[in-house]
Design an enzyme around this catalytic site. Structure first.
Site, PDB file in Angstrom:
ATOM      1  N   SER A 144      -3.447  12.215 -33.865  1.00 38.09           N
ATOM      2  CA  SER A 144      -4.861  11.994 -33.540  1.00 38.09           C
ATOM      3  C   SER A 144      -4.918  10.821 -32.576  1.00 38.09           C
ATOM      4  O   SER A 144      -3.998   9.993 -32.553  1.00 38.09           O
ATOM      5  CB  SER A 144      -5.630  11.630 -34.815  1.00 38.09           C
ATOM      6  OG  SER A 144      -6.898  11.084 -34.486  1.00 38.09           O
ATOM      7  N   TYR A 157      -7.042   7.574 -43.153  1.00 38.28           N
ATOM      8  CA  TYR A 157      -6.718   8.526 -42.081  1.00 38.28           C
ATOM      9  C   TYR A 157      -5.976   7.820 -40.943  1.00 38.28           C
ATOM     10  O   TYR A 157      -4.922   8.287 -40.483  1.00 38.28           O
ATOM     11  CB  TYR A 157      -8.019   9.153 -41.579  1.00 38.28           C
ATOM     12  CG  TYR A 157      -7.851  10.225 -40.522  1.00 38.28           C
ATOM     13  CD1 TYR A 157      -7.376  11.492 -40.860  1.00 38.28           C
ATOM     14  CD2 TYR A 157      -8.196   9.986 -39.192  1.00 38.28           C
ATOM     15  CE1 TYR A 157      -7.248  12.484 -39.901  1.00 38.28           C
ATOM     16  CE2 TYR A 157      -8.071  10.977 -38.234  1.00 38.28           C
ATOM     17  CZ  TYR A 157      -7.598  12.222 -38.592  1.00 38.28           C
ATOM     18  OH  TYR A 157      -7.465  13.207 -37.641  1.00 38.28           O
TER      19      TYR A 157
HETATM   20  C1  BGC Z   1     -10.828  13.141 -36.289  1.00 42.40           C
HETATM   21  C2  BGC Z   1     -12.256  13.484 -35.955  1.00 42.40           C
HETATM   22  C3  BGC Z   1     -12.778  12.590 -34.853  1.00 42.40           C
HETATM   23  C4  BGC Z   1     -11.827  12.537 -33.691  1.00 42.40           C
HETATM   24  C5  BGC Z   1     -12.260  11.589 -32.595  1.00 42.40           C
HETATM   25  C6  BGC Z   1     -10.000  13.107 -35.036  1.00 42.40           C
HETATM   26  O1  BGC Z   1      -8.697  12.756 -35.362  1.00 42.40           O
HETATM   27  O2  BGC Z   1     -10.291  14.119 -37.176  1.00 42.40           O
HETATM   28  O3  BGC Z   1     -13.049  13.355 -37.110  1.00 42.40           O
HETATM   29  O4  BGC Z   1     -14.019  13.067 -34.386  1.00 42.40           O
HETATM   30  O5  BGC Z   1     -10.548  12.173 -34.140  1.00 42.40           O
HETATM   31  O6  BGC Z   1     -12.673  10.360 -33.094  1.00 42.40           O
END
Ligand code: BGC
Length: 256
Positions: A144, A157
Site C-alpha cells: 500500500s 494497517y
Molecule cells: C487503503 C485504503 C486507502 C488507500 C489510500 C489503501 O491501502 O486500503 O483504505 O484509501 O490506501 O489512502
C-alpha cells in the site's frame, strides 16, 4: 501472452485487486490458483470464487493465510494440480479504522496476522517450493502507499504494510541467489470493497479524490497491469523495489 504456462497463486483473490490480477493473469496464459478465505467476508463471495473460471485450468483454493496448516495445504493443492509454482502474489489484506487510543489487542492482531504474518507464511512456503524446483520464481506483495505514508486511525494497517516493505527488501537479498525476484506493488486509493465506506459517501469521496493528483480513484485492472510486468520474464533484473500505482498520491504534500 506474457505469462504463458506460468503457475501463479494469488491470495485474497475473491474480490478487488486480487480478482483483477487473477483475471488478467489467466488472459496472459497463466494457470491461476485463486485463494479465498473459507467462510470469509461473505460465503457468497467464496461460492462465486469456486464457480468462477479464471481460465481453462484455474482452481480455487480455500485457506486462511494467517494459519500455517492452511497455507501448507494450499501449496500442496497447487503443486498437486499444476506440478510447480512460478509466481506467488501476497494480496490478501484487511484494514480496521480505529483511533489508536481505542484499538483493542484483538483488532491489532487480526490486521497484523493477515497482512504481515500471512504474507510471511505464504512467502516462506512459496519460496521453499521455488528453491526446491531450482529455477527461480517471482514473489510479489500488494502492500500500500501506507507502507510509507501515515494514515491516522489505521495504525495496525500501516505497521503491517511497513513490515511488508522491510520483509520484501530482506527477501530480495536472501532469495537473489535462487533467482527469485521479490517486489512490492503499492496501490493508492483503488475502487475495491476495502474502500466501500468511502466510495458510498459522496463527501468522503470528494475529500479523498482531492488528495489524488490524477483526480480519481484507481481501478483494480491498473494494479493488475503492473503485476503482469513484475511476474513476467521481462522483470528478470527487477528486485527489491516498490512500484506505486497511486495517481501521484504519495507525492501529494499538503502544507496548509
Ligand atoms: C487503503 C485504503 C486507502 C488507500 C489510500 C489503501 O491501502 O486500503 O483504505 O484509501 O490506501 O489512502
Amino acid at each position: 501472452m506474457r505469462l504463458k504456462d506460468k503457475v501463479a497463486l494469488i491470495t485474497g483473490a475473491s474480490s478487488g485487486i486480487g480478482k483483477a490480477i487473477a483475471t488478467r493473469f489467466a488472459e496472459e496464459g497463466a494457470h491461476v490458483a485463486v485463494n479465498y478465505r473459507p467462510g470469509g467476508q461473505s460465503d457468497a463471495d467464496a461460492a462465486q470464487t469456486e464457480a468462477a473460471s479464471f481460465g481453462p485450468t484455474s482452481i480455487a483454493v480455500a485457506a486462511d493465510v494467517s494459519r500455517r496448516e492452511d497455507v501448507e495445504r494450499m501449496m500442496y493443492e497447487v503443486v498437486a494440480k499444476f506440478g510447480r509454482l512460478d509466481i506467488a502474489i501476497n494480496n490478501a489484506g484487511i484494514e480496521i479504522k480505529r483511533a489508536f487510543l481505542e484499538v483493542t489487542d484483538e483488532e491489532w492482531n487480526r490486521v497484523i496476522n493477515v497482512n504481515l504474518f500471512g504474507s510471511y507464511l505464504v512467502s516462506q512456503v512459496a519460496a521453499r517450493q521455488m528453491v526446491k524446483q531450482g529455477y527461480g520464481g517471482k514473489l510479489i506483495f500488494i502492500s500500500s502507499v501506507h507502507e510509507d505514508i501515515p494514515f491516522p486511525e489505521f495504525t495496525a494497517y500501516c505497521a503491517s504494510k511497513g513490515g511488508v516493505r522491510m520483509m520484501m527488501r530482506n527477501l530480495a537479498m536472501e532469495l537473489a541467489p535462487y533467482k527469485i525476484n521479490v517486489n512490492n506493488i503499492a496501490p493508492g486509493a483503488i475502487a475495491t470493497p476495502i474502500n466501500q465506506a468511502v466510495l458510498a459517501d459522496p463527501v468522503a469521496m470528494k475529500n479523498a479524490v482531492s488528495e489524488i493528483p490524477w483526480g480519481r480513484f484507481g481501478r483494480p485492472e491498473e494494479v493488475a497491469a503492473v503485476a503482469v510486468f513484475l511476474a513476467s520474464n521481462e522483470a528478470e533484473y527487477v528486485t527489491g523495489s516498490t512500484y506505486y500505482v497511486d495517481g501521484g498520491l504519495t507525492q501529494q504534500v499538503t502544507l496548509y
